[in-house]
Write an enzyme that holds these catalytic residues in place. Structure first.
Site, PDB file in Angstrom:
ATOM      1  N   ASP A 169      10.905   5.260  -9.401  1.00 19.67           N
ATOM      2  CA  ASP A 169      10.584   5.939 -10.659  1.00 19.67           C
ATOM      3  C   ASP A 169      11.414   7.213 -10.853  1.00 19.67           C
ATOM      4  O   ASP A 169      11.791   7.553 -11.982  1.00 19.67           O
ATOM      5  CB  ASP A 169       9.093   6.265 -10.725  1.00 19.67           C
ATOM      6  CG  ASP A 169       8.231   5.007 -10.804  1.00 19.67           C
ATOM      7  OD1 ASP A 169       8.761   3.966 -11.230  1.00 19.67           O
ATOM      8  OD2 ASP A 169       7.048   5.078 -10.419  1.00 19.67           O
ATOM      9  N   SER A 206       0.804  -1.207   0.000  1.00 23.27           N
ATOM     10  CA  SER A 206       0.000   0.000   0.000  1.00 23.27           C
ATOM     11  C   SER A 206       0.850   1.276   0.000  1.00 23.27           C
ATOM     12  O   SER A 206       1.526   1.568  -0.964  1.00 23.27           O
ATOM     13  CB  SER A 206      -0.944  -0.054   1.198  1.00 23.27           C
ATOM     14  OG  SER A 206      -1.977   0.867   1.087  1.00 23.27           O
ATOM     15  N   LYS A 265      -0.879  -4.135  -3.310  1.00 18.65           N
ATOM     16  CA  LYS A 265      -2.158  -3.509  -2.965  1.00 18.65           C
ATOM     17  C   LYS A 265      -2.207  -2.113  -3.575  1.00 18.65           C
ATOM     18  O   LYS A 265      -1.489  -1.213  -3.151  1.00 18.65           O
ATOM     19  CB  LYS A 265      -2.335  -3.412  -1.451  1.00 18.65           C
ATOM     20  CG  LYS A 265      -3.625  -2.705  -1.052  1.00 18.65           C
ATOM     21  CD  LYS A 265      -3.689  -2.502   0.447  1.00 18.65           C
ATOM     22  CE  LYS A 265      -4.948  -1.722   0.823  1.00 18.65           C
ATOM     23  NZ  LYS A 265      -4.934  -0.327   0.329  1.00 18.65           N
TER      24      LYS A 265
END
Length: 727
Positions: free
Chosen positions: A494, A483, A508
Site C-alpha cells: 500500500d 495473518s 486471515k
C-alpha cells in the site's frame, strides 16, 4: 496467527465484568450433581474430570459474550460442533459403523447445551465408542497376519473413504480391514520380499498403534472436542490444554526455559536426540545423543519420578521449568544395558533461544548484462516475540523485528544491492511485530486498522522515524503466508515501498487475544489447584499452566486502504503459479470464516509507486518462464499433485502395483535429475545420496531475479520519500 497482548482496555474491562459471573459459576459447579458418565466396554473408559468441566464452561462463557462474531450457542451451532467432532475422530470413515453414527445423532442438537453446562459425558462417550472400534480393528488386523495373502487377484483397496457412506455392517468393515492389512503387506513385500520379516514388521507396527492408543488420556479427548467446539465458532478461536499452551508460547517467543535438548520416544524410553549448543545439557558434558532418561527430579532433594513408558509431553513437563531452577535426570548412557545403574546429572535450567527457528539470511548473486547484483535474502518463519521479556521491560527481548534489524545492519555492511524478505509459509504471530517490522522500512505512518466487535476502529501506527533500510525491497509470499504476514506485506504494498511476489496469501484477517486462564480467573485456579494436586497426573514444574489458554477472536484487521484481507489475502504484484492447492487451503475454504468487507481508508502518504515498472517486470519474468525448464517442471508438479489427489483407491495386484510403482519411481528420479540440470547442478546416479545444502528453490531464485530486473531499470523506485536510496 497473531495475537494482541492483554493490555487492551476493552479486554481488561470485559474480564472485570465477567469476574463475578465466573466465581459464582465455579462455586455452583463445584456443588452441582454431575450427570453420570457412560461406560463403554472394550474401550479404556476415559472420563472427564471436574477441572475440564469448569474450563469448558468458562471458555463457552468467554466465546458467547466476547468473540467478535457473537455466535449464540444454539441448536444450529450444536450440529456444526457435532459434525466437526465426528470428522476429527473418523474423517476417513474407517472405524465407526453407520449404527454408531445413528446412536450418536441423539447428541447432535444437545452439544451446545452440554458445553454451556460443562457436561462432557456425552462427548467422552462418543470418543470411547470410537476408541473401542479403533482397538478392535487394530487387534483384528494383527489376527489377519496369520492368513496367507494372494497378491495375484485383481482386487482394489479404497484408502480414502471420506466422501463415502458410513460402513453399514461389521462384515463389510472386516472386509475393509482385510484389504487394508493386505495393502500394508504388499507395500512391505515390494520393498524387501521377506514374508516372515514383513509379518513381524507389520505386527510391531500395529502393536505400537495399540500402545499409543492406550496412552491417550482425558486431556487428549478434551483437546479434540474443544478443537471441534472452538473452530465451529471461527477458524482461529482455539483452546489449548496446558501442554499445547506451553508449546504454543514457545513457538511464539522462539525461546523456552529448560535444559536445551530435543527428545523423542524410542522403545518406551524418553531419548535425547539433539543437544542445543550452549545449553545446560551441553555445558554439563555428561549428556549425549541417544542417552535414555529414566527418571526426573526437581531441585537438589526432590524425589525421582520414573518416566519409562511415559508420553513424551508428560516427561517434558517435568524437565522444562523456570530458568535458575534445578532439575536432575537419571540417565542410561547410549549403549548401556537396561539393567545398568543410571547416572545422575544435575543441571540449572536456562533460557534457550531456538536459533534455527528464527529469522536468518543469505546473499544470492545475480548477473545482469555483465553487472553483478547482490541480493540479501532474509527468511522469516514467523512473527515471534518473547512477551514475558517485553512486559518485564527488557530492551533486548527476543523478537522478529530485533532479529531482522540486526540482519539488515549486517547485510548493509556487506553492500547488498537489494533485500528480499522470504515470508512463504509464515503463518503470522504477533500483531505488534507486524507493525514494528513495517517500521523498519518506512519513516512513520499507519500500518493497520483494527475494528472491534463494537465497530470501533483503531489505527495502529509506526511512530519511529528511523528507517533501517531504504533500498530496493521485495517480499516473497505464498498461500500459507497469513495473518501478520499479510499485515506487513499489505502495508509494504500500500505504501509502494516494495514489490510483492508469489501467490495470493491465505486471507486471515482476524485478531486473537491469548488469554491465560490461570491468570484471568484466579478464583477458579485456587479452587481447582487442589483437584489437580489430588490427581495422579505428573506434577508441573511451573512451566505449564493448570487450565490452559484460550486464543479468542476479538477483532478484525484492515489494510490502510480500508480493504480487509479476510478471504482475499494479499494479491502479489507479480504472481507465481501455486504449488499449494488454492481451493483446499485458505480462509475462503473455511465454512466458519468471517466474510470480506471494507471500511474507510486511513490517512497515509505513499512513498513510492511501482505501477509504471510492473508491466516491464512482468514481461521480463514471462519471457524467462517461456524458455525455463524449471518453470515447466513446476507446472508438471502441480498437475501431478492434482492427479494424485484425485485418486482414492489402489490395486492390490502385485504385478500391476509393481509396474505402477516402478514407473512412478523412474519418472520421479528422471524429473529430479531434469530439475537439477535446469538449476545448473549435476544429475545423480541411481542410489546416489543427494548432497546437502543444495539450492533447488526455483521460485526463490526467480523472485531474486525479478528484484534484480527492477534494480537494473532506469526508472527504478528511489526509496522512502525524503531519504536517499542508499543501502
Amino acid at each position: 496467527m497473531f495475537y494482541l497482548t492483554s493490555d487492551l482496555k476493552t479486554i481488561k474491562d470485559m474480564f472485570k465484568k465477567l469476574y463475578l459471573v465466573l466465581v459464582l459459576g465455579a462455586a455452583l459447579a463445584c456443588h452441582a450433581t454431575p450427570a453420570k458418565p457412560i461406560k463403554v466396554a472394550g474401550s479404556n473408559d476415559i472420563q472427564p474430570d471436574e477441572q475440564q468441566s469448569l474450563v469448558c464452561k468458562t471458555v463457552a462463557e468467554l466465546i458467547t459474550n466476547y468473540n467478535y462474531k457473537k455466535v449464540p450457542l444454539n441448536d444450529s451451532i450444536s450440529e456444526v460442533i457435532y459434525t466437526r467432532y465426528i470428522k476429527l475422530l473418523d474423517e476417513g470413515h474407517n472405524y465407526l459403523l453407520a449404527s454408531d453414527i445413528a446412536d450418536f445423532d441423539k447428541y447432535k442438537k444437545g452439544l451446545a447445551d452440554d458445553v454451556k453446562s460443562g457436561n462432557l459425558n456425552n462427548v467422552f462417550y462418543i470418543f470411547n465408542v470410537y476408541q473401542k472400534e479403533y482397538i478392535k480393528h487394530i487387534n483384528y488386523s494383527i489376527a489377519q497376519l496369520d492368513d496367507n495373502f494372494d497378491f495375484d487377484k485383481n482386487e482394489t483397496f479404497t484408502y480414502d473413504r471420506t466422501n463415502l457412506p458410513w460402513v453399514a455392517s461389521q462384515s463389510e468393515m472386516d472386509n475393509l480391514w482385510k484389504m487394508r492389512v493386505k495393502y500394508d503387506m504388499l507395500n512391505l513385500k515390494l520393498a524387501n520380499g521377506d514374508l516372515a520379516k514383513d509379518k513381524e514388521t507389520l505386527k510391531k507396527r500395529y502393536e505400537n498403534l495399540l500402545t499409543q492408543a492406550n496412552k491417550l488420556n482425558n486431556q487428549d479427548v478434551f483437546q479434540l472436542f474443544m478443537d471441534a467446539f472452538t473452530e465451529a465458532i471461527d477458524p482461529h478461536t482455539n483452546y489449548f490444554n496446558p501442554a499445547n499452551a506451553a508449546n504454543f508460547n514457545i513457538d511464539m517467543s522462539r525461546q523456552l526455559e529448560g535444559i536445551g535438548a530435543s527428545l523423542l520416544t524410542e522403545n518406551e524410553y524418553i531419548t535425547i536426540k539433539a543437544i542445543i549448543a550452549g545449553g545446560p545439557a551441553d555445558k554439563s558434558k555428561e549428556i549425549g545423543v541417544d542417552d535414555r532418561i529414566v527418571g526426573v527430579a526437581q531441585g537438589k532433594d526432590g524425589e525421582f519420578q520414573n518416566v519409562i513408558g511415559w508420553r513424551i509431553e508428560n516427561a517434558i513437563a517435568l524437565i522444562r521449568g523456570h530458568k535458575g531452577t534445578i532439575v536432575r535426570l537419571e540417565l542410561l548412557p547410549k549403549g548401556s544395558s537396561v539393567g545398568s545403574k543410571p547416572k545422575v546429572v544435575e543441571m540449572v535450567r536456562e533460557k534457550i533461544i531456538l536459533k534455527d527457528e528464527s529469522a536468518k539470511s543469505e546473499i544470492r548473486t545475480y548477473n545482469n548484462n555483465g553487472k553483478t547484483i547482490r541480493i540479501g535474502v532474509i527468511s522469516v518463519p514467523a512473527f515471534y516475540i518473547d512477551f514475558n521479556d517485553y512486559k518485564s521491560g527488557n530492551p533486548n527481548y527476543k523478537s522478529t523485528t530485533h532479529d531482522v534489524k540486526l540482519i539488515l545492519d549486517s547485510l548493509k555492511q556487506q553492500n547488498v544491492d537489494g533485500i528480499m524478505m522470504d515470508l512463504r509459509e509464515n503463518g503470522g504471530g504477533s500483531l505488534m511485530e507486524a507493525i514494528e517490522l513495517t517500521g523498519l522500512f518506512i519513516k512513520t505512518g499507519p500500518v493497520v486498522q483494527v475494528r472491534n466487535s463494537n465497530d470501533n476502529v483503531e489505527v495502529d501506527k509506526d511512530e519511529d522515524p528511523s528507517i533501517a533500510y531504504s533500498g530496493p525491497l521485495a517480499i516473497l509470499v505464498d498461500r500459507f503466508s497469513a495473518s501478520a504476514t499479510e499485515i506487513f506485506s499489505g502495508a509494504i504494498q500500500d505504501y509502494g515501498r516494495g514489490l510483492i511476489i508469489g501467490t495470493q496469501t491465505y486471507g486471515k484477517g482476524s485478531v486473537q487475544n491469548a488469554i491465560d486462564l490461570d491468570k484471568e480467573i484466579p478464583s477458579l485456579r485456587e479452587k481447582l489447584a487442589a483437584l489437580v494436586g489430588k490427581s495422579n497426573k505428573p506434577v508441573s514444574t511451573g512451566s505449564q499452566s493448570i487450565f490452559g489458554q484460550l486464543n479468542l477472536t476479538i477483532a478484525k484487521f484492515y489494510r490502510i486502504t480500508g480493504n480487509s484481507t479476510q478471504h482475499k489475502g494479499v494479491t502479489p504484484d507479480i504472481q507465481f503459479p501455486s504449488v499449494i492447492p488454492m481451493d483446499k487451503y485458505g480462509e475462503d475454504t473455511e465454512p466458519s470464516a468471517m466474510p470480506f468487507d471494507v471500511i474507510a481508508k486511513t490517512d497515509y502518504t505513499k512513498v513510492g509507486d511501482f505501477t509504471p515498472v510492473i508491466p516491464q517486470l512482468k514481461k521480463l519474468h514471462y519471457q524467462r518462464m517461456e524458455s525455463s525448464a524449471s518453470y515447466k517442471y513446476l507446472r508438471g508438479d502441480i498437475a501431478d499433485f492434482k492427479k494424485h489427489e484425485a485418486e482414492k483407491s489402489i490395486t492390490l495386484n502385485e504385478q500391476q502395483l509393481k509396474k505402477q510403482r516402478d514407473a512412478d519411481e523412474k519418472k520421479s528420479f528422471d524429473d529430479e535429475n531434469d530439475r537439477r540440470v535446469a538449476m545448473g547442478l549435476p544429475s545423480l546416479k541411481k542410489g546416489q545420496p543427494k548432497p546437502t545444502n543444495e539450492d533447488l528453490d526455483f521460485l526463490k531464485r526467480e523472485a531474486g531475479q525479478i528484484l534484480t530486473d527492477y534494480i537494473s531499470l532506469d526508472n527504478k523506485f528511489t526509496g522512502v520519500v525524503g531519504t536517499p536510496a542508499n543501502k
